[in-house]
Write an enzyme that holds these catalytic residues in place. Structure first.
Site, PDB file in Angstrom:
ATOM      1  N   GLY A 186      -8.530   3.158   2.603  1.00 48.40           N
ATOM      2  CA  GLY A 186      -9.623   3.702   1.803  1.00 48.40           C
ATOM      3  C   GLY A 186     -10.880   3.899   2.620  1.00 48.40           C
ATOM      4  N   GLY A 197      -4.881   4.411   5.067  1.00 49.33           N
ATOM      5  CA  GLY A 197      -4.449   3.961   3.748  1.00 49.33           C
ATOM      6  C   GLY A 197      -5.397   2.959   3.139  1.00 49.33           C
ATOM      7  N   GLU A 209      -8.327  -7.060   8.193  1.00 47.02           N
ATOM      8  CA  GLU A 209      -7.354  -8.036   8.721  1.00 47.02           C
ATOM      9  C   GLU A 209      -7.489  -9.441   8.175  1.00 47.02           C
ATOM     10  OE1 GLU A 209      -6.722  -7.154  13.245  1.00 47.02           O
ATOM     11  OE2 GLU A 209      -8.761  -6.739  12.551  1.00 47.02           O
TER      12      GLU A 209
END
Lengths: 335, 468, 159
Positions: A48, A46, A288
């Site tokens: 990209g 998700g 992250e």
């Protein structure tokens, strides 16, 4: 009464696995019409990644993003990848792709150099052309180059390569060593309003400035920062799995509170200008780090607003109010 | 030849004539007049995708087009002919010996095609660092989300009903839930042995005790963080199917298919070349979909039933049986001078390591290295421990310990600034990493942009203009 | 029991058991898998569809209750030539990441813009507050909705 406060937090975060090898492999094939296919073993979760990896392949081959088709996620077809974890995809898989694309490109340089009467190391791939360095009008389209290479010379333009970040083992007694090849840095600042009668915290705005090296796709990095901040907001103020004698008592979205569109404040997001020579085109990573400093910034803002130091997350209204009342009692006792 | 053909033709005609009387009444079929799933095929996807150079472009995502149309095929959107649905029965107790499992009543139910228990798994252990996690718990269940048995049935409803017919006899064992309690000698041991500590880390640089004694101020605080879950909007989902060559294919929301294939090879005791993992687009991972969960179970149920088997976690399953973030108990002791320069930092981290190791090795490693913060500190001691508890498995979650330690070190930074009457921005600029700074592990840091991020964020926010 | 309804303007029907939800009927009987199953109890909004002009959590609605009604799903937004302005703007702004919340989010946004073509940021946040998203932080989604509203207003004004 509502009290306003501001708080900042900065952080650092590594790219890749701690010391342990975490390689990625990639294969790049260039087609006879100048489009290309990239095979990568990573899986799109998700963020990209496939778009970014396609851009990296395109850049190396001198193509546009739209010319590259990305194939991923099939152990029968795509090469190994340690996975979309530890914010490593842009950096590690990206570097593998640069090397793979360079190999495919080198085949084209070798095949077309004689056509242009130059040596292969005098060539570059740009704007869908193989052209001579310093004299770009001497060129051949990548499509023609592939056709020549494949059908005349007999060398299809294909390249496979791997990359693993170089590390140094950590000493078992002191931990000294070089566990990662690169790190990213960031600062987030929160502007909050705390109601000192209910303990409720409203976040008015968050400013975030992140380092990701070269942003391969700035729109996607912004998305990662905004999404990471929402996880940080939940971590700071709302989310908690509650247990009773080892059983979760709120394993559902009715009672596990996480940010909705109404809980998220205005976000002002920026990127530091930075270039990491060890990364693909200077890029590092972003997945992250975006979720790391948010809670700290909010807690510091609460401290600025009402003078209480929250030491246990989440800072629910109950907890904040409890801390405010305790502070008031201490002040009354002292005063 | 001709005679035989005529024979068959005659017999077919006889059969049709007899059967005509059983034919269903003719009903005219409604012919759709509109296209229920219309979509454009050749719309351009923005100029940025056509520009060179490609790096730095705000290129649109081709998968974004499919998402917007609702065409993205997540695992739960995929069906196969004869597909069965699986459900997993989870442990009734947070810590228990499984004395017996009787699946016979469930097996008798019409529509239930296969059952599975831990004893039937060829190699019932996996894990990225220690292989301490079972595919289905047997003989010990270590948390309430531990799977104990599984069924595959012709509908989800039936599978859920079948679970209720499985009889499990448990012998409850003493359990431990608090990580600090789990550290103690006499606490119940989640994996046996004489300690619940299953991994630890030390980072040591300089002489922290001496430097603390020489500091003009020493700050101490304990910080705690909570258990949170990834909450990907797409629950974990997988489908397993075998072909006549004994090859198994898994369509899975797993984010790490290379590792997944290795784990399946290990748990099913099969060569990797006979295993295919297909990862489609995942509806959110954040770390929770980075290891196998039910894939070996589905592979075995599919093998038994000879039919594709799908399992999609309920939202409840997501919470109780997929991994979560490690709660940290963090003790920070920091020595500074009057001008706010940090001389020493001593940190103890206790990680609630849940019922199985999972990604704790990575979390404790990163958490320890990052714990002192992005600051030039010559004297550092970090001691970190991860303990087992009888709660949900703690694993990889966005940040691997970084959000927890950042909460601690940045909170303390402001405490120090406040006490010494320093601007929070100033104290960070004074101590922050620069190019070629040494990390807590004595690594020379390059491409450092910490102070730039501080300065730019402060300017964007209008930090200097706002008085506290 | 036979449930007959209109989906995206087309008459559809299926024979379903009484406890079948509208979501299950759409996904498993009518092969319209755009609406998603995220929690099955109306908390996450990934199942949002429009029934007779009202946006509903289709996991909470029995298929039987949709009998005779008009349902709009994500599959009904585009046509053979064009994307719906919301789909176009979501793509342009990079508003969706994993995409799982997308169909529900787009439906809720469409429902808002159909009733309130010029919403404030707060009104957009409020209208989407029943659609959870874990990836995006909602920022680009809101920007895309406001931008789509502008486009739809201009189109209305020009037509």
């Amino acid at each position: 009464m509502k009290k306003r406060g501001r708080g900042m937090a900065c952080m650092w975060y590594p790219i890749g696995f701690t010391v342990a090898a975490n390689p990625s492999a990639a294969t790049v094939k260039v087609n006879t019409d100048g489009t290309a296919t990239l095979l990568t073993g990573t899986v799109e979760t998700g963020q990209g990644a496939l778009t970014v990896l396609g851009q990296i392949a395109a850049e190396t081959l001198g193509l546009a993003t739209d010319d590259v088709h990305v194939v991923s996620g099939d152990t029968d077809v795509t090469p190994m990848d340690t996975g979309a974890i530890a914010s490593r995809t842009t950096y590690v898989t990206g570097n593998a792709i640069v090397r793979a694309a360079e190999k495919a490109r080198e085949i084209l340089f070798e095949s077309t150099a004689p056509l242009l009467n130059v040596k292969p190391d005098q060539l570059e791939a740009r704007d869908r052309q193989i052209q001579v360095l310093g004299f770009p009008s001497k060129s051949i389209s990548i499509a023609d180059a592939v056709q020549h290479s494949e059908s005349i010379v007999g060398n299809p333009a294909i390249g496979s390569a791997t990359y693993n970040p170089p590390t140094v083992e950590m000493d078992p007694e002191t931990g000294q060593g070089k566990p990662f090849n690169t790190y990213v840095y960031a600062t987030q600042i929160a502007d909050v309003e705390v109601d000192d009668e209910t303990g409720e915290v409203e976040i008015l705005k968050i400013v975030a400035v992140h380092d990701c090296g070269t942003p391969i796709n700035p729109m996607l990095v912004e998305g990662q920062i905004q999404g990471g901040i929402s996880m940080g907001v939940g971590f700071a103020l709302q989310e908690e799995i509650l247990f009773e004698e080892g059983r979760q008592i709120n394993p559902n979205l009715t009672n596990y509170i996480m940010p909705t569109s109404l809980d998220m404040p205005e976000l002002d997001v920026g990127l530091v200008d930075n270039y990491d020579p060890t990364g693909p085109f200077g890029a590092k990573g972003a997945g992250e780090p975006t979720a790391v400093p948010t809670a700290a910034a909010i807690m510091n803002a609460i401290h600025d607003a009402v003078g209480v130091r929250i030491t246990t997350l989440p800072a629910t209204a109950e907890r904040v109010l409890g801390a405010i009342m305790e502070k008031q009692q201490l002040e009354q006792a002292a005063g | 030849m001709a005679t035989r053909n005529k024979d068959i033709q005659q017999k077919t005609e006889e059969l049709i004539t007899v059967e005509e009387s059983k034919a269903p009444a003719q009903q005219p079929l409604a012919i759709p007049t509109d296209n229920p799933v219309a979509y454009p095929l050749e719309l351009p996807q923005g100029e940025a995708r056509l520009r060179t150079p490609a790096v730095g472009q705000r290129a649109r995502r081709p998968d974004g087009r499919l998402h917007g149309l609702g065409q993205t095929q997540y695992i739960d959107d995929i069906t196969f002919p004869h597909m069965l649905h699986a459900k997993i029965l989870r442990s009734k107790y947070p810590h228990a010996r499984i004395v017996s499992i009787d699946t016979s009543e469930a097996e008798k139910m019409p529509g239930v095609m296969a059952t599975l228990t831990g004893a039937e798994i060829p190699e019932n252990s996996f894990g990225p660092t220690y292989q301490d996690q079972p595919v289905l718990a047997y003989p010990i269940a270590r948390h309430c989300g531990d799977g104990v048995a599984a069924v595959a049935a012709t509908s989800e409803q039936l599978a859920t009903e079948a679970l209720e017919k499985i009889k499990v006899e448990y012998e409850p064992l003493p359990a431990v839930f608090d990580p600090l309690e789990a550290l103690e000698k006499d606490s119940p041991k989640v994996h046996g042995g004489d300690t619940n500590i299953y991994t630890s880390k030390v980072i040591k640089k300089g002489d922290v005790e001496k430097a603390l004694k020489e500091s003009e101020h020493v700050f101490h605080r304990q910080f705690r963080t909570q258990m949170v879950e990834h909450v990907p909007l797409e629950p974990h989902a997988s489908i397993a199917s075998w072909d006549g060559n004994g090859r198994v294919t898994l369509w899975t929301s797993l984010g790490r298919i290379t590792l997944g294939r290795e784990d399946l090879s290990r748990t099913l005791k099969m060569p990797q070349s006979k295993i295919r993992l297909i990862g489609t687009v995942v509806g959110g991972n954040f770390g929770g979909k980075n290891e196998i969960t039910t894939e070996p179970v589905l592979a075995l149920l599919s093998k038994k039933s000879r039919r594709p088997v799908k399992l999609v976690f309920t939202r409840g399953d997501e919470f109780i049986s997929s991994t979560i973030r490690h709660p940290f108990v963090m003790d920070y002791t920091t020595g500074v001078n009057n001008d706010g320069k940090i001389l020493a930092r001593k940190i103890r981290l206790v990680l609630d390591g849940g019922s199985y190791c999972s990604w704790t090795g990575t979390t404790i490693g990163k958490g320890s290295i990052l714990a002192p913060g992005p600051y030039d500190i010559e004297n550092i001691l970090v001691e970190a421990f991860a303990v087992y508890t009888n709660k949900t498995t703690t694993g990889a979650m966005r940040g691997f310990g970084a959000p927890q330690v950042c909460f601690a070190y940045e909170s303390q930074m402001d405490d120090i600034a406040h006490k010494l009457g320093l601007d929070p921005l100033e104290i960070r600029l004074r101590n922050g990493f620069s190019e070629n700074s040494l990390s807590p592990t004595s690594q020379t840091l390059q491409s450092v942009a910490l102070k730039e991020s501080l300065a730019q964020a402060a300017e964007r926010f209008g930090w200097k203009e706002r008085q506290s | 029991m036979l449930v007959e309804l209109k989906v995206n303007g087309e008459p559809r029907s299926a024979n379903v058991s009484p406890e079948t939800t509208l979501l299950k009927m759409l996904r498993e009987y009518l092969n319209l898998t755009g609406a998603k199953l995220g929690c099955d109890v109306g908390d996450c909004g990934t199942c949002t569809v429009i029934v007779d002009g009202v946006s509903v959590n289709s996991c909470l609605m029995l298929a039987a209750r949709a009998n005779g009604r008009e349902v709009t799903t994500i599959e009904g937004l585009a046509n053979s030539d064009e994307l719906h302005p919301l789909q176009e703007k979501f793509e342009e702004h990079g508003a969706l990441q994993c995409g799982f919340c997308g169909p529900g989010m787009l439906i809720s946004a469409m429902n808002l813009l159909d009733k309130n073509p010029d919403p404030t940021v707060f009104e957009v946040r409020d209208a989407l507050s029943g659609n959870l998203c874990r990836c995006t932080g909602y920022t680009k989604i809101i920007e895309a909705v406001i931008d789509a509203g502008r486009v739809m207003n201009t189109e209305q004004a020009n037509s």
